[in-house]
Design a protein around this motif. Structure first.
Motif, PDB file in Angstrom:
ATOM      1  N   TRP A 219       0.840  -1.210   0.000  1.00  0.00           N
ATOM      2  CA  TRP A 219       0.000   0.000   0.000  1.00  0.00           C
ATOM      3  C   TRP A 219       0.874   1.260   0.000  1.00  0.00           C
ATOM      4  O   TRP A 219       0.598   2.219  -0.717  1.00  0.00           O
ATOM      5  CB  TRP A 219      -0.930   0.003   1.220  1.00  0.00           C
ATOM      6  N   MET A 220       1.965   1.223   0.784  1.00  0.00           N
ATOM      7  CA  MET A 220       2.835   2.392   0.898  1.00  0.00           C
ATOM      8  C   MET A 220       3.570   2.686  -0.425  1.00  0.00           C
ATOM      9  O   MET A 220       3.984   3.810  -0.683  1.00  0.00           O
ATOM     10  CB  MET A 220       3.876   2.200   2.015  1.00  0.00           C
TER      11      MET A 220
ATOM     12  N   LYS B  89      -4.490   8.410   2.103  1.00  0.00           N
ATOM     13  CA  LYS B  89      -4.128   8.734   3.501  1.00  0.00           C
ATOM     14  C   LYS B  89      -5.152   8.152   4.472  1.00  0.00           C
ATOM     15  O   LYS B  89      -4.805   7.680   5.552  1.00  0.00           O
ATOM     16  CB  LYS B  89      -4.051  10.252   3.701  1.00  0.00           C
TER      17      LYS B  89
ATOM     18  N   TYR C 143      -6.906   5.454   4.206  1.00  0.00           N
ATOM     19  CA  TYR C 143      -6.658   4.013   4.338  1.00  0.00           C
ATOM     20  C   TYR C 143      -5.412   3.771   5.203  1.00  0.00           C
ATOM     21  O   TYR C 143      -5.359   2.839   5.996  1.00  0.00           O
ATOM     22  CB  TYR C 143      -6.487   3.376   2.947  1.00  0.00           C
ATOM     23  N   GLU C 144      -4.413   4.652   5.024  1.00  0.00           N
ATOM     24  CA  GLU C 144      -3.180   4.529   5.815  1.00  0.00           C
ATOM     25  C   GLU C 144      -3.498   4.763   7.297  1.00  0.00           C
ATOM     26  O   GLU C 144      -3.068   4.000   8.174  1.00  0.00           O
ATOM     27  CB  GLU C 144      -2.155   5.564   5.324  1.00  0.00           C
ATOM     28  N   GLU C 145      -4.321   5.790   7.584  1.00  0.00           N
ATOM     29  CA  GLU C 145      -4.683   6.119   8.974  1.00  0.00           C
ATOM     30  C   GLU C 145      -5.500   4.989   9.613  1.00  0.00           C
ATOM     31  O   GLU C 145      -5.295   4.644  10.776  1.00  0.00           O
ATOM     32  CB  GLU C 145      -5.512   7.412   9.019  1.00  0.00           C
TER      33      GLU C 145
ATOM     34  N   ASN D 195      -5.467   1.803   8.940  1.00  0.00           N
ATOM     35  CA  ASN D 195      -4.541   0.702   9.226  1.00  0.00           C
ATOM     36  C   ASN D 195      -5.266  -0.624   9.515  1.00  0.00           C
ATOM     37  O   ASN D 195      -4.970  -1.301  10.487  1.00  0.00           O
ATOM     38  CB  ASN D 195      -3.641   1.105  10.410  1.00  0.00           C
TER      39      ASN D 195
ATOM     40  N   PRO E 264      -2.331  -4.861   6.412  1.00  0.00           N
ATOM     41  CA  PRO E 264      -0.890  -4.560   6.495  1.00  0.00           C
ATOM     42  C   PRO E 264      -0.447  -3.596   5.383  1.00  0.00           C
ATOM     43  O   PRO E 264      -0.626  -3.886   4.201  1.00  0.00           O
ATOM     44  CB  PRO E 264      -0.212  -5.921   6.358  1.00  0.00           C
ATOM     45  N   LEU E 265       0.110  -2.450   5.763  1.00  0.00           N
ATOM     46  CA  LEU E 265       0.464  -1.407   4.802  1.00  0.00           C
ATOM     47  C   LEU E 265       1.786  -1.678   4.084  1.00  0.00           C
ATOM     48  O   LEU E 265       2.061  -1.083   3.064  1.00  0.00           O
ATOM     49  CB  LEU E 265       0.542  -0.045   5.517  1.00  0.00           C
ATOM     50  N   ASP E 266       2.607  -2.596   4.662  1.00  0.00           N
ATOM     51  CA  ASP E 266       3.914  -2.844   4.040  1.00  0.00           C
ATOM     52  C   ASP E 266       4.031  -4.278   3.505  1.00  0.00           C
ATOM     53  O   ASP E 266       5.108  -4.833   3.380  1.00  0.00           O
ATOM     54  CB  ASP E 266       5.041  -2.547   5.046  1.00  0.00           C
TER      55      ASP E 266
ATOM     56  N   GLU F 225      -7.505 -10.142   4.451  1.00  0.00           N
ATOM     57  CA  GLU F 225      -6.813  -8.863   4.201  1.00  0.00           C
ATOM     58  C   GLU F 225      -7.248  -8.263   2.854  1.00  0.00           C
ATOM     59  O   GLU F 225      -7.447  -7.057   2.734  1.00  0.00           O
ATOM     60  CB  GLU F 225      -5.289  -9.077   4.229  1.00  0.00           C
TER      61      GLU F 225
ATOM     62  N   SER G 165     -14.015   0.190   9.560  1.00  0.00           N
ATOM     63  CA  SER G 165     -13.725   1.600   9.833  1.00  0.00           C
ATOM     64  C   SER G 165     -14.644   2.469   8.990  1.00  0.00           C
ATOM     65  O   SER G 165     -14.879   2.179   7.814  1.00  0.00           O
ATOM     66  CB  SER G 165     -12.262   1.911   9.474  1.00  0.00           C
TER      67      SER G 165
END
Length: 748
Positions: A161-162, A179, A181-183, A185, A188-190, A200, A217
């Protein structure tokens, strides 16, 4: 005063030169003449329009407000009109719910049949409608197809994702959605997409542990849900409409997984008549459906079955045995649409009507033309007047009276040259009379193909696993009766397989604004404006009626339309610019003694002489002359052109290119017999330049001039879809066994 003739006096519509004529009623009257001579101005813009307008005046103001508005034609006197029915070639539009069955009303009769005698009984006629909640499939809502978004292609399995896993505008690294989606979390973002677990993946796509689960969320609705909302529900609050259009390539249509394209729900499909459900009957070609219906002997259904069989028999008689009720109306050709409309009127018991046809032979193989002429005769014999605009010799020859308009097109036409019998036309000495007598010889020395482009195992529509080699560097004509599979093979298979090389020149509408003209379509209006601007040292925008040069009163339209609520609108010429569309300032500048409006009023042939020393402008004007559009004015709205004129204008645009494969779909439509020779010369010159030309055509004169012929058949629909002959015309005449071969021999 006798009422057996339609009397017209002082007609000045379009290019008609103050003509007067009397048209006999209760006869077949065929109007002939070159394309653009004024035939349609008499038949459609005058007789049809005035008849409809006067009919509409008999209704109340409330009804008139909801009917189409017609303008009064420019005529001093018109008498003895009767109510008219216009059977033209306009495509049967309609959405994906519009089928041959719904448009012809036969599906309503079939629904009634199933509700009366179907077993087990499921309900009234509404239960058999795919447009009614009682009958429609709950998954696709009666369309038979579902739209899906292919987002998988836009997710990179090798990225996290990153790193920008989702290649979609809203989800690019650093964007607002990305952002959120990153917040959140919640996945797994990596971790790379290829290593995600199913849960997932669901969280990223649907914001939940399962596709239909509860969102984890509030901020994350899931990439798939976001795309569905934007592309399927067209929620443009999420993204600009232009971006939606760009991303529509992700949307694909799939057969509904629940009803498998049958459009109806399980309960409805359980009901059978003669061993078939209603969807199976709608899938049948008309020739098969008639046989099945004739086996039904339940007395409760006798009336319905008789009516259906009568309608279907008319469909078969007019050369549409290969259609089925579930065929979407938007997929029919102009000729098929016209024949379908014709059949609707054949069941009518009305007399004293005027039926108006626009080239009813379009798209018909010579074998089927006589079927259609028999229907025209039966309309006449019932006491109706039949007016036909036509170029086909077989149709002109059945006329009780022929009216020849000409002598040429545009400002060189608009006169009545001849009125009388077909036999008298042949000795009249007019262009039409002479063209009717001409005989085209089979090409003596056909070119040999440079190479062949293969098509293998084509199964589109009714094609039966067809493999054929298409020759390169020659003029190939593809023939076969209507519905045999010609268009499926060439347009749907060949043109798509070799799309980087194919230029498709058809009669479809030129998608452009209402202000589009031949010079804007050909891309030379900018050049003309530049020439004027340079000569007068002013801004080129001053010579555009869409911008700086527009008349301030009418906004560059040249007309002012006054809507009179429930009465017909009155269109008056703008008093400020006198219909010239330009401001006084724009019109004050001249080039070689002509202002911009006078230049746009010139015909292509006059303008060619005027701009002879301007290479780019004269090149395209010469192309217009070559394709037989010498009479068109440079500024004529493209929306007023016929299908044949549109096709020839497209041809003019591509005329100068080399190494292309040109595919033309019935280029003789709308062409006078004397112009067919010109278009063939043009196609020959394209081949001489190194191009390949493939023509889908029914015209025998065109077939005889081919280097190579591919015949599809043996008949239409399920009886077609095979290649029945390939080779030269001479070989086909000597050895061919097909329907087309028979007609070429007969003509020779």
């Amino acid at each position: 005063m006798m009422h057996d003739k339609i009397v017209i006096q002082g007609l000045k519509q379009n290019n008609l030169k103050n003509i007067s004529l009397e048209i006999p009623k209760e006869k077949i009257v065929v109007f002939t003449g070159v394309s653009g001579s004024g035939k349609s101005s008499i038949v459609f813009d005058t007789i049809a329009a005035e008849s409809q307008r006067q009919m509409n005046e008999t209704y109340s103001a409330w009804v008139r407000g909801r009917l189409e508005k017609y303008e009064k034609p420019k005529v001093e006197k018109i008498e003895n009109l009767s109510a008219s029915v216009i059977v033209d070639q306009s495509r049967l539009g309609g959405n994906s719910r519009s089928t041959v069955g719904t448009i012809s009303d036969m599906y309503s009769a079939l629904r009634l049949l199933f509700s009366r005698i179907g077993q087990p009984y499921v309900g009234t006629a509404s239960y058999f409608s795919f447009n009614d909640p009682n009958g429609m499939c709950p998954e696709c809502f009666g369309i038979g197809k579902v739209m899906t978004v292919d987002y998988e292609d836009r997710i990179d399995p090798e990225k996290t994702w990153m790193e920008g896993m989702a290649d979609l505008p809203a989800f690019h690294v650093g964007n607002w959605y990305w952002k959120k989606y990153e917040e959140a979390n919640i996945f797994p973002l990596d971790k790379k997409w290829k290593d995600f677990t199913e849960t997932e993946r669901n969280r990223l796509l649907y914001g939940a542990d399962t596709p239909d689960g509860k969102r984890i969320s509030k901020q994350v609705e899931g990439v798939a849900n976001y795309l569905n909302k934007m592309l399927l529900n067209r929620d443009t609050s999420l993204i600009k409409e232009a971006s939606v259009k760009r991303m529509m390539s992700l949307v694909s249509e799939k057969v509904c997984p629940v009803c498998h394209g049958k459009r109806l729900n399980e309960k409805t499909l359980s009901c059978k008549v003669a061993g078939y459900d209603i969807s199976e009957m709608c899938e049948m070609e008309f020739s098969k459906l008639v046989e099945v219906l004739k086996t039904i002997d339940d007395p409760r259904a006798a009336t319905i079955v008789d009516a259906l069989v009568a309608s279907l028999t008319r469909m078969i008689d007019i050369g549409l045995p290969y259609l089925s009720m579930n065929r979407e109306s938007s997929t029919l050709s102009g000729g098929e649409a016209q024949r379908l409309k014709l059949v609707r009127y054949m069941g009518s018991a009305l007399t004293g009507m005027t039926y108006i046809f626009d080239e009813p032979s379009t798209g018909m193989h010579p074998r089927d033309v006589h079927r259609m002429t028999n229907l025209l005769k039966s309309l006449r014999d019932r006491g109706n007047t039949v007016l036909v605009v036509e170029h086909d010799k077989d149709v002109i020859s059945i006329a009780d009276e022929v009216i020849d308009v000409g002598p040429l097109a545009g400002k060189n036409g608009g006169q009545i040259l001849f009125q009388g019998s077909y036999e008298s036309l042949l000795v009249s000495g007019t262009l039409t009379g002479e063209a009717m007598k001409q005989k085209v010889e089979i090409k003596k020395n056909p070119r040999a193909p440079r190479e062949f482009l293969p098509i293998r195992n084509a199964c589109k529509h009714n094609l039966k696993n067809v493999s054929v080699d298409i020759p390169v560097g020659v003029l190939t004509v593809v023939t076969g009766v209507a519905g045999s599979g010609k268009s499926s093979l060439i347009r749907d298979v060949f043109a798509k397989e070799y799309e980087d090389r194919v230029v498709l020149v058809d009669q479809s509408a030129i998608t452009a604004t209402g202000r589009s003209t031949p010079v804007t379509f050909l891309g030379i209006f900018d050049e003309i404006r530049k020439v004027m601007a340079e000569d007068n040292h002013v801004n080129p925008g001053l010579f555009s009626f869409n911008s700086k040069g527009a008349c301030p009163v009418c906004g560059g339209k040249g007309m002012v339309v006054t809507e009179l609520v429930f009465m017909d609108p009155v269109t008056t010429v703008c008093e400020a610019c006198e219909g010239k569309r330009y401001s006084k300032e724009a019109l004050s500048y001249q080039y070689r003694g002509k202002n911009i409006q006078e230049i746009l009023s010139m015909s292509a042939s006059d303008a060619y002489e005027f701009f002879r020393d301007h290479k780019k402008i004269s090149k395209y004007l010469k192309a217009m002359i070559h394709v037989g559009l010498d009479y068109l004015s440079l500024g004529q709205p493209v929306s007023t052109l016929s299908g044949g004129e549109r096709q020839r204008l497209k041809l003019a645009k591509y005329l100068d290119q080399k190494g292309n494969i040109y595919v033309l779909d019935e280029p003789t439509t709308g062409l006078h017999a004397s112009d067919v020779g010109k278009i063939m010369e043009l196609l020959e010159s394209l081949v001489d330049k190194g191009n390949t030309v493939i023509v889908i055509e029914h015209n025998i004169d065109v077939m005889k001039q081919a280097d190579y012929i591919i015949d599809i058949g043996p008949d239409g629909g399920s009886s077609g879809g095979e290649v029945v002959f390939t080779g030269t015309v001479r070989e086909m005449m000597e050895h061919g066994e097909s329907i087309t071969a028979k007609y070429i021999r007969r003509d020779d």
